[in-house]
Design an enzyme around this catalytic site. Sequence first.
Site, mmCIF file in Angstrom:
data_model
loop_
_atom_site.group_PDB
_atom_site.id
_atom_site.type_symbol
_atom_site.label_atom_id
_atom_site.label_comp_id
_atom_site.label_asym_id
_atom_site.label_seq_id
_atom_site.Cartn_x
_atom_site.Cartn_y
_atom_site.Cartn_z
ATOM 1 N N LYS A 22 15.987 71.490 -19.622
ATOM 2 C CA LYS A 22 14.745 69.971 -20.794
ATOM 3 C C LYS A 22 16.226 69.737 -21.526
ATOM 4 O O LYS A 22 16.614 68.265 -21.342
ATOM 5 C CB LYS A 22 14.689 71.304 -21.924
ATOM 6 N N ASN A 23 17.946 70.554 -21.713
ATOM 7 C CA ASN A 23 18.644 69.861 -22.214
ATOM 8 C C ASN A 23 18.833 68.761 -21.601
ATOM 9 O O ASN A 23 19.772 68.157 -22.459
ATOM 10 C CB ASN A 23 19.652 70.649 -22.616
ATOM 11 N N CYS A 117 16.276 72.621 -39.501
ATOM 12 C CA CYS A 117 14.887 73.058 -38.307
ATOM 13 C C CYS A 117 15.428 74.813 -39.160
ATOM 14 O O CYS A 117 15.791 74.717 -39.535
ATOM 15 C CB CYS A 117 15.281 73.000 -36.703
ATOM 16 N N ARG A 122 21.425 70.735 -39.548
ATOM 17 C CA ARG A 122 21.852 70.068 -37.969
ATOM 18 C C ARG A 122 22.037 68.452 -38.529
ATOM 19 O O ARG A 122 20.777 67.634 -37.769
ATOM 20 C CB ARG A 122 20.600 70.308 -37.557
ATOM 21 N N ASP A 305 23.329 78.813 -27.029
ATOM 22 C CA ASP A 305 21.107 79.062 -26.462
ATOM 23 C C ASP A 305 20.813 80.346 -25.769
ATOM 24 O O ASP A 305 20.455 80.421 -25.454
ATOM 25 C CB ASP A 305 21.119 78.066 -26.069
ATOM 26 N N ARG A 397 8.142 75.013 -25.784
ATOM 27 C CA ARG A 397 8.875 74.335 -26.055
ATOM 28 C C ARG A 397 10.357 74.115 -24.679
ATOM 29 O O ARG A 397 10.778 72.759 -24.860
ATOM 30 C CB ARG A 397 9.901 73.617 -27.210
#
Length: 421
Positions: A22-23, A117, A122, A305, A397
């Site tokens: 994803k990243n 968030c 952030r 993460d 997500r």
Amino acid sequence: MDKIVIEGGQPLRGEMRVLGAKNAALPIQCAALLADGPTTLRHVPQLSDVRTMNALLAGLGCEVTGERTLTIHPGGVSDGPLEAPYDLVKTMRASVTVMGPLLARYGRARVSLPGGCAIGARPIDQHLRGLEALGATVTLSHGYVDLAAKRLTGAAFVFDLVTVGGTQNVMMAATLARGTTVLENVAREPEVVELALVLNKMGAKIRGAGTPVIEIEGVDRLSGIDHAILPDRIEAGTFMVGAAITGGDVTLRHAPVDDLHAVIAKMEEAGVLFDVTPEGLRVRGPDELRPIDVTTRPHPGFPTDMQAQIMVLATAARGQSLVTETIFENRFMHVPELCRMGADIVVHGNSAAIRGPTRYSGAEVMATDLRASASLILAGLIAKGRTEVRRVYHLDRGYETIETRLRSIGASIERYHGARG
Ligand code: EPZ
């Protein structure tokens, strides 16, 4: 809203493929805006964040086709709004990574400030300072940031702190600047290295990605390319923990072992067994896990993460462990939910003291953010009885059909659509 139900106690056994990261996909989708032709991406993970980014690109005027193999043609952007609207940016903060490409290629960008968030404030101050250093004018009004520059000019810039998105945004902007840019105190994550590789395939001249200093020699144009997205190190790490805590034996095909050294080293310290085989990375859980102390750091340190996931492993170990989060200010949202399932975790500031082993018992729990929801699924795998994880849209997500893939290696897990949240 969907929920996922797990009957704990099954060891994970078998083989599974690690999907695209994803990243890595998200910033590379943004990089397609820099090209004067179409970009095709392969092995694209089917995730809600990737779909949100595609919606943003389409709203900017791109022609976006395909899913697993995705083609982005930025042909219509010059006549578009050059704006990333609030409703998309608040859904996914990575939308701010269109700033650099829009500014560099079209001389203008209007992007909603992302706001905070679940895991922290952030801010994007480093992104904006870096783009200003390249000559952009930056004005904030009504929750939006407006950026403009006839043509960016190469400059020297030192980030105040290590930021993945900030490094990516400014690096992309610098590719089309006049002259050379030297960025210091940059992020060294594999997804930054991958983005630099993609940009160089497009015709950019970038050196030093993966080190603390990146040098970018500006060019006049970039071409669209065809690129396969690299495997997701955090997805791989999540499944590694699943194998470890269930006493399982799982082989992860395409696991990016070279991007997982800190995670593998920490899990080996806990007694987990790893073998690199022709089929992939084999992970075996020991009869008993040993306690560990983990502190999250920018790459190549232990990744934030993976913090929620490694915490579940620590709760399953016999003894006292300590998990310290240094990247985000509020990334222990999983702790209260894990405690409801029986964990003994006490938070002191940015550290969590853990006593194990935990005899988890199944419970109804609530996902709060992407990686926290992954940790609840992991705890459910070893809990006695039934665990229901609600609001799994957080999970979707960053993990593609996680329940199907865990079931394929032995988990007793089901998704129920449209459950009351
Ligand atoms: C990326 O977010 C990842 N997201 C995150 O993954 C990951 O946790 C994070 O990097 C750190 O590794 C994507 O790549 C899409 P940062 P990013 O800028 O770029 C502060 C997941 O679970 N900061 O490196 O937003 C910031 O508040 C997600 O997949 C500033 O103060 O992270 C944070 O405390 C979650 N000012 C720290 O730096 C800025 O201008 C690191 O943030 C920018 C950041």
